[in-house]
Design a protein around this motif. Structure first.
Motif, short mmCIF file in Angstrom:
data_model
loop_
_atom_site.label_atom_id
_atom_site.label_comp_id
_atom_site.label_asym_id
_atom_site.label_seq_id
_atom_site.Cartn_x
_atom_site.Cartn_y
_atom_site.Cartn_z
N ALA A 40 8.35 -14.20 21.98
CA ALA A 40 7.84 -12.87 22.32
C ALA A 40 6.33 -12.81 22.17
O ALA A 40 5.63 -12.21 23.00
N LEU A 41 5.79 -13.43 21.14
CA LEU A 41 4.34 -13.42 20.94
C LEU A 41 3.62 -14.24 22.00
O LEU A 41 2.51 -13.88 22.43
N LEU A 44 2.71 -12.23 25.11
CA LEU A 44 1.80 -11.08 25.03
C LEU A 44 0.52 -11.33 25.84
O LEU A 44 0.00 -12.45 25.85
N GLU A 46 -2.36 -10.37 25.02
CA GLU A 46 -3.45 -10.65 24.08
C GLU A 46 -3.54 -12.14 23.72
O GLU A 46 -4.58 -12.60 23.27
N ARG A 47 -2.42 -12.85 23.87
CA ARG A 47 -2.35 -14.28 23.52
C ARG A 47 -3.01 -14.57 22.17
O ARG A 47 -3.94 -15.37 22.06
N TRP A 106 8.16 -8.50 16.25
CA TRP A 106 7.02 -8.86 17.09
C TRP A 106 6.38 -7.58 17.60
O TRP A 106 6.77 -6.48 17.21
N TRP A 107 5.39 -7.70 18.48
CA TRP A 107 4.60 -6.56 18.95
C TRP A 107 4.80 -6.32 20.43
O TRP A 107 4.99 -7.26 21.20
N ASP A 108 4.74 -5.04 20.82
CA ASP A 108 4.79 -4.68 22.23
C ASP A 108 3.50 -5.14 22.93
O ASP A 108 2.42 -5.12 22.32
N PRO A 109 3.58 -5.50 24.20
CA PRO A 109 2.36 -5.85 24.95
C PRO A 109 1.35 -4.71 24.89
O PRO A 109 1.69 -3.54 25.09
N SER A 111 -0.23 -3.50 22.30
CA SER A 111 -0.39 -2.85 21.00
C SER A 111 -1.45 -3.53 20.14
O SER A 111 -2.21 -2.86 19.42
#
Length: 318
Positions: A40-41, A44, A46-47, A106-109, A111
């Motif tokens: 999931a990361l 993203l 943000e990579r 994990w984080w939402d795209p 965020s």
């Protein structure tokens, strides 16, 4: 404190993306869940560079994640570090901001970039707590409503809602602030360790805020881990003994003693471990500044369901 592990470099940060923020993950013996989080990361925009602290006893996690496109560094402490593993990751990070995950979150795209923008714009902001959505159905974590209803007054130089709590797997810290506050406390190890860090950040003058526009995803395994309620009970008392006035600490200890006498699950073990840690706790005790203690009392009243009235002149006496 655990011995600082030598970092194992896996890759350089990916070109492009957002170079302001690193993701730090602590994991122990949950390889499949960790791989899902890394996948999931890696997706993203943000990579972010990702540092994993592996508290596992065996070598299977290291072998499984070797070469994963999300992974920048893997740290292998000599012993299980619990939440203090996050401190190790922050010290290794080379970005001004660090976002925390567990191996099942994990984080939402978008965020992470939004969090970095807020930290850029608010130099006193030390920690951002995110809105946490649980499971495939994206259910609201109960803490979201508690943080959103914080009785602490707005602060003009902070975004969102001022708070003194957060989820360890759903927050972003300013690296400078985190290190200045000492990070997660080694006496607590794991379980409800967030409150003490929030206290210590606020005591150093850093802001702690809840921003629901930031979204973290949490997918806990059904069976979870045993023992967490006992750890939370223990650490609630230890946190009070470390930072709060004696009447507050004694009430917390008394409530735990009554729960142990009544045979509540885990309470006797929590009481034993609290007593075992008490000498080290007292050696590290120091009171919160009055303004932070006042905020803590407002939150105590919220938790008890009482009106959040201003503290009187004698409130906070030890």
């Amino acid at each position: 404190m655990p011995t600082e592990p030598a970092p194992s470099r896996v890759r350089q940060p990916t070109p492009g993306g957002d170079h302001r923020i690193t993701v730090a993950i602590i994991t122990r013996d949950r390889t499949a869940s960790l791989l899902r989080t890394l996948d999931a990361l890696a997706a993203l925009p943000e990579r972010p560079p990702v540092i994993v602290v592996d508290n596992s006893r065996e070598d299977h996690t290291r072998r499984a994640v070797r070469g994963h496109p999300a992974l920048t560094r893997l740290l292998r402490p000599a012993a299980n570090t619990g939440a203090v593993g996050r401190n190790l990751a922050v010290r290794q990070a080379r970005t001004p901001y660090v976002a925390f995950c567990d191996d099942d979150s994990w984080w939402d795209p978008g965020s992470l970039a939004r969090a970095a923008d807020l930290l850029d714009r608010h130099p006193r902001l030390g920690l951002l707590a995110a809105r946490t959505l649980v499971g495939d159905e994206a259910a609201e974590d109960p803490l979201n409503a508690v943080l959103a209803a914080s009785p602490l007054p707005p602060e003009p130089d902070l975004p969102g809602r001022p708070v003194l709590g957060f989820l360890g797997c759903a927050c972003v810290v300013r690296r400078e602030a985190f290190l200045a506050a000492g990070g997660f406390h080694p006496l607590l190890f794991f379980g409800g360790e967030e409150t003490l860090l929030a206290y210590d950040l606020a005591a150093k003058g850093w802001g702690v805020a809840y921003e629901p526009a930031l979204r973290a995803r949490h997918h806990p395994e059904d069976h979870g881990r045993t023992g967490r309620p006992f750890l939370v009970r223990r650490n609630h008392v230890l946190t009070a003994c470390l930072r709060r006035p004696w009447p507050v600490a004694l009430r917390a200890a008394g409530a735990l003693a009554l729960a142990a006498a009544a045979g509540h699950p885990g309470a006797r073990r929590a009481l034993r471990e609290t007593a075992a840690r008490l000498p080290a706790t007292l050696a590290r005790r120091h009171r919160l500044p009055p303004r932070v203690e006042h905020a803590a009392r407002l939150l105590d009243r919220q938790a008890a369901g009482a009106p959040a009235v201003p503290a009187g002149p004698g409130d906070g006496a030890s």
